[in-house]
Scaffold this motif. Sequence first.
Motif, PDB file in Angstrom:
ATOM      1  N   THR A 204     -74.689  50.852  16.617  1.00  0.00           N
ATOM      2  CA  THR A 204     -74.591  49.380  15.983  1.00  0.00           C
ATOM      3  C   THR A 204     -74.973  48.421  16.836  1.00  0.00           C
TER       4      THR A 204
ATOM      5  N   PHE B 170     -70.194  47.466  11.057  1.00  0.00           N
ATOM      6  CA  PHE B 170     -71.479  47.641  10.738  1.00  0.00           C
ATOM      7  C   PHE B 170     -71.576  48.082   9.402  1.00  0.00           C
TER       8      PHE B 170
ATOM      9  N   VAL C 118     -68.305  50.364  14.154  1.00  0.00           N
ATOM     10  CA  VAL C 118     -69.220  51.220  13.200  1.00  0.00           C
ATOM     11  C   VAL C 118     -68.621  50.910  11.622  1.00  0.00           C
TER      12      VAL C 118
ATOM     13  N   THR D  28     -73.296  42.746  17.381  1.00  0.00           N
ATOM     14  CA  THR D  28     -74.703  43.169  18.157  1.00  0.00           C
ATOM     15  C   THR D  28     -75.139  42.326  19.073  1.00  0.00           C
TER      16      THR D  28
END
Length: 173
Positions: free
Chosen positions: A69, A111, A108, A12
């Motif tokens: 994300t 995430f 993803v 992130t």
Amino acid sequence: MTRSFRLLAVLTVSLGAACSAERPAAQPVFAETPRGSPVHFRYELVDGKGVLGSDLLRGRPTVVAFVATYDLASQAEARFLTGVLRRHGSRIHVAMIVLEPPENRPLVLAFRDALRLPYPVAMGDDSLIAGEGPFGDVHAVPSIVVIDGESRMVWRHIGLSKEDEIEDALRGL
């Protein structure tokens, strides 16, 4: 910290730093959408084990979140949706569509797994990412669309939607 949480935090921060200069902050926009024709969509689940489609969600109100994300507000949105789903249980559907290219599938998955999302997560296609898909211009993240039991959009919000705002949108359904 758990390993998956550390991975998500690193990803992130890295992606957020790389992408933050390119994206202006989305201004919250609420819109009660006039009920019209049903919205038809079909997107592959991020794990490749099925699809998320309007035909599968018919019969119950559905909250669909559009996220990325690398976006911290998207992470908050994911948690808010989990709270909404816990309160409503089987009375509603909740789903997430990630607006990122296919090569970001590993991000993803990380995430989804790090946040332990209890609802389906799908990957958007190029037209949806460009804001030209069946939901109209929802390419800003996060965004929320509420669909009634007949697959008609009844509410849309661009920007972070808090649980009480989503609850208000669902109340009339």
